[in-house]
Design a protein around this motif. Structure first.
Motif, PDB file in Angstrom:
ATOM      1  N   GLY A 158       0.798  -1.226   0.000  1.00  0.00           N
ATOM      2  CA  GLY A 158       0.000   0.000   0.000  1.00  0.00           C
ATOM      3  C   GLY A 158       0.829   1.275   0.000  1.00  0.00           C
ATOM      4  N   VAL A 159       0.110   2.368   0.100  1.00  0.00           N
ATOM      5  CA  VAL A 159       0.680   3.709   0.023  1.00  0.00           C
ATOM      6  C   VAL A 159       0.352   4.446   1.317  1.00  0.00           C
ATOM      7  N   ALA A 160       1.355   5.132   1.887  1.00  0.00           N
ATOM      8  CA  ALA A 160       1.175   5.842   3.157  1.00  0.00           C
ATOM      9  C   ALA A 160       1.274   7.350   2.933  1.00  0.00           C
ATOM     10  N   ILE A 161       0.198   8.050   3.287  1.00  0.00           N
ATOM     11  CA  ILE A 161       0.121   9.491   3.029  1.00  0.00           C
ATOM     12  C   ILE A 161      -0.115  10.239   4.342  1.00  0.00           C
ATOM     13  N   ALA A 162       0.695  11.248   4.589  1.00  0.00           N
ATOM     14  CA  ALA A 162       0.515  12.059   5.795  1.00  0.00           C
ATOM     15  C   ALA A 162      -0.817  12.795   5.698  1.00  0.00           C
ATOM     16  N   ALA A 163      -1.716  12.538   6.667  1.00  0.00           N
ATOM     17  CA  ALA A 163      -3.022  13.208   6.650  1.00  0.00           C
ATOM     18  C   ALA A 163      -2.893  14.576   7.319  1.00  0.00           C
ATOM     19  N   HIS A 164      -3.485  15.589   6.676  1.00  0.00           N
ATOM     20  CA  HIS A 164      -3.487  16.975   7.191  1.00  0.00           C
ATOM     21  C   HIS A 164      -2.274  17.270   8.102  1.00  0.00           C
ATOM     22  N   PRO A 165      -1.047  17.273   7.509  1.00  0.00           N
ATOM     23  CA  PRO A 165       0.149  17.459   8.347  1.00  0.00           C
ATOM     24  C   PRO A 165       0.348  18.916   8.789  1.00  0.00           C
ATOM     25  N   VAL A 166      -0.502  19.356   9.718  1.00  0.00           N
ATOM     26  CA  VAL A 166      -0.294  20.685  10.306  1.00  0.00           C
ATOM     27  C   VAL A 166       0.857  20.582  11.308  1.00  0.00           C
ATOM     28  N   ARG A 167       1.311  21.733  11.728  1.00  0.00           N
ATOM     29  CA  ARG A 167       2.571  21.824  12.473  1.00  0.00           C
ATOM     30  C   ARG A 167       2.647  20.872  13.670  1.00  0.00           C
ATOM     31  N   ARG A 168       1.526  20.666  14.351  1.00  0.00           N
ATOM     32  CA  ARG A 168       1.617  19.849  15.562  1.00  0.00           C
ATOM     33  C   ARG A 168       1.924  18.386  15.260  1.00  0.00           C
ATOM     34  N   PHE A 169       1.749  17.954  13.993  1.00  0.00           N
ATOM     35  CA  PHE A 169       2.116  16.574  13.615  1.00  0.00           C
ATOM     36  C   PHE A 169       3.514  16.500  12.984  1.00  0.00           C
ATOM     37  N   TRP A 170       4.149  17.675  12.819  1.00  0.00           N
ATOM     38  CA  TRP A 170       5.367  17.707  12.013  1.00  0.00           C
ATOM     39  C   TRP A 170       6.492  16.838  12.561  1.00  0.00           C
ATOM     40  N   SER A 171       6.726  16.883  13.885  1.00  0.00           N
ATOM     41  CA  SER A 171       7.930  16.211  14.382  1.00  0.00           C
ATOM     42  C   SER A 171       7.882  14.719  14.040  1.00  0.00           C
ATOM     43  N   LEU A 172       6.723  14.082  14.215  1.00  0.00           N
ATOM     44  CA  LEU A 172       6.630  12.650  13.883  1.00  0.00           C
ATOM     45  C   LEU A 172       6.735  12.424  12.373  1.00  0.00           C
ATOM     46  N   PHE A 173       6.015  13.243  11.600  1.00  0.00           N
ATOM     47  CA  PHE A 173       6.054  13.054  10.149  1.00  0.00           C
ATOM     48  C   PHE A 173       7.448  13.335   9.595  1.00  0.00           C
ATOM     49  N   GLN A 174       8.120  14.350  10.141  1.00  0.00           N
ATOM     50  CA  GLN A 174       9.469  14.651   9.635  1.00  0.00           C
ATOM     51  C   GLN A 174      10.430  13.502   9.929  1.00  0.00           C
ATOM     52  N   ALA A 175      10.271  12.880  11.105  1.00  0.00           N
ATOM     53  CA  ALA A 175      11.162  11.765  11.456  1.00  0.00           C
ATOM     54  C   ALA A 175      10.954  10.576  10.516  1.00  0.00           C
ATOM     55  N   SER A 176       9.753  10.455   9.924  1.00  0.00           N
ATOM     56  CA  SER A 176       9.467   9.333   9.021  1.00  0.00           C
ATOM     57  C   SER A 176       9.308   9.800   7.577  1.00  0.00           C
ATOM     58  N   ALA A 177       9.754  11.019   7.286  1.00  0.00           N
ATOM     59  CA  ALA A 177       9.503  11.593   5.950  1.00  0.00           C
ATOM     60  C   ALA A 177      10.069  10.715   4.839  1.00  0.00           C
ATOM     61  N   ALA A 178      11.207  10.077   5.091  1.00  0.00           N
ATOM     62  CA  ALA A 178      11.839   9.266   4.036  1.00  0.00           C
ATOM     63  C   ALA A 178      10.978   8.060   3.668  1.00  0.00           C
ATOM     64  N   GLU A 179      10.083   7.660   4.567  1.00  0.00           N
ATOM     65  CA  GLU A 179       9.252   6.473   4.313  1.00  0.00           C
ATOM     66  C   GLU A 179       7.887   6.823   3.736  1.00  0.00           C
ATOM     67  N   LEU A 180       7.452   8.061   3.908  1.00  0.00           N
ATOM     68  CA  LEU A 180       6.113   8.436   3.432  1.00  0.00           C
ATOM     69  C   LEU A 180       6.078   8.470   1.904  1.00  0.00           C
ATOM     70  N   ASP A 181       4.914   8.139   1.337  1.00  0.00           N
ATOM     71  CA  ASP A 181       4.762   8.186  -0.122  1.00  0.00           C
ATOM     72  C   ASP A 181       4.194   9.524  -0.594  1.00  0.00           C
ATOM     73  N   GLY A 182       3.632  10.273   0.319  1.00  0.00           N
ATOM     74  CA  GLY A 182       3.055  11.547  -0.082  1.00  0.00           C
ATOM     75  C   GLY A 182       2.421  12.246   1.105  1.00  0.00           C
ATOM     76  N   ALA A 183       1.876  13.430   0.860  1.00  0.00           N
ATOM     77  CA  ALA A 183       1.255  14.200   1.937  1.00  0.00           C
ATOM     78  C   ALA A 183       0.085  14.988   1.379  1.00  0.00           C
ATOM     79  N   GLU A 184      -0.933  15.162   2.218  1.00  0.00           N
ATOM     80  CA  GLU A 184      -2.059  16.011   1.815  1.00  0.00           C
ATOM     81  C   GLU A 184      -1.599  17.464   1.766  1.00  0.00           C
ATOM     82  N   LEU A 185      -1.839  18.077   0.623  1.00  0.00           N
ATOM     83  CA  LEU A 185      -1.476  19.488   0.472  1.00  0.00           C
ATOM     84  C   LEU A 185      -2.743  20.337   0.348  1.00  0.00           C
ATOM     85  N   MET A 186      -3.744  19.794  -0.341  1.00  0.00           N
ATOM     86  CA  MET A 186      -5.050  20.471  -0.339  1.00  0.00           C
ATOM     87  C   MET A 186      -5.985  19.681   0.568  1.00  0.00           C
TER      88      MET A 186
END
Ligand SMILES: [Zn+2]
Ligand SMILES: [Zn+2]
Length: 300
Positions: free
Chosen positions: A137-165
């Motif tokens: 499957g595909v893993a996409i950061a859901a609504h990555p507002v600032r309060r989720f950043w530290s976790l998402f940034q630590a796993s950024a290399a593994e994510l397949d994409g992020a919600e931008l709109m």
């Protein structure tokens, strides 16, 4: 029942039947750009299985009416509604349904697409992403507002994409309770040098519309696997409210050179003579029911 009321009921039923018969979705021609089929998708939709309003079947139908080729039903920590939606859509010739869930924990929300087994919301983020990938499957950061950043940034290399709109783009004040759309843009732009899918999703629950925010997918086919391949390769584009495009630069260039056809303007006008007749008959029937009903209740 009086003759008058019977006629009114008949007119009303005929009006509804004619309206249903003439209500056809406009035909949409396949859009090919750079050898890819450009599909429109909304990958973050909830149902009444958790905190949404519609059934999985209704969400599929709404997506179809909004001109979506692909819908991702992503219930909180629950894969089942997306499987129901997929079976319904394939039986009725509806849009491509991607089976998935929104892996939801206190610390992060992750859109997981292309699953066949539910993934628990109790896993830490790296384990959740690994579990998604283990299923293909595909893993996409859901609504990555600032309060989720530290976790998402630590796993950024593994994510397949992020919600931008995401519908938070419609919030008046950018600082609304920490839900700032600008954060989503910054998070997406912080990932460089590798395919990373820009995603537009509606996070639909009840008030706003399915397909309000959408992703343009450059797929090498028109099925679930082709959509997942495109997401993994980052072949997506999203458009913000000003029309600015984000995503794979090659794909953005293709859409700048040859934009997609504009959706039809919504209109109250009848679409055909039969449609106009159906509306008139239906309204006359309804009017008759109101007038006759009132007369009877006055007498009583
Ligand atoms: Zn969420
Ligand atoms: Zn959600």
């Amino acid at each position: 029942m009086s003759v008058g009321r019977a006629v009114a009921v008949g007119l009303f039923v005929v009006g509804i039947a004619l309206g249903s018969f003439t209500d056809r979705l406009p035909e949409r021609l396949p859009q090919i750009r750079g050898g890819y089929r450009v599909l429109q998708g909304d990958f973050h939709l909830h149902t009444r299985f958790s905190d949404g309003f519609l059934s999985p079947m209704d969400v599929v139908r709404c997506g179809e009416r909004q001109g979506l080729d692909v819908v991702g039903i992503t219930e909180h920590n629950n894969l089942l509604p997306s499987l129901v939606a997929r079976a319904f859509s394939s039986a009725t010739g509806g849009p491509i349904v991607i089976a998935g869930e929104e892996i939801t924990s206190r610390d992060f929300h992750l859109i997981a697409l292309g699953l066949h087994d539910t993934i628990s919301g109790r896993s830490p983020l790296p384990a959740a992403i690994a579990a998604v990938h283990a299923q293909g499957g595909v893993a996409i950061a859901a609504h990555p507002v600032r309060r989720f950043w530290s976790l998402f940034q630590a796993s950024a290399a593994e994510l397949d994409g992020a919600e931008l709109m995401h519908p938070i783009v419609f919030r008046r004040r950018s600082s609304d309770q920490g839900w700032s759309w600008q954060d989503l843009v910054e998070f997406y732009q912080s990932v460089h040098g590798r395919p990373f899918a820009a995603i537009g999703s509606s996070d639909y629950h009840f008030f706003k519309a399915v397909g309000l925010c959408r992703t343009f997918i450059f797929a090498d086919g028109a099925d679930e696997d082709a959509v997942l391949r495109a997401l993994k390769a980052g072949r997506t584009v999203v458009r913000d409210l000003e029309g600015k495009m984000y995503g794979d630069p090659l794909m953005v260039g293709l859409l700048e050179k040859e934009p997609l056809p504009a959706p039809a303007e919504p209109s109250y006008a009848p679409e055909s003579l039969l449609d106009a007749v159906g509306r008139t008959i239906g309204w006359l029937g309804l009017l008759g029911l109101v007038i006759l009903g009132k007369t009877r209740s006055t007498r009583a």
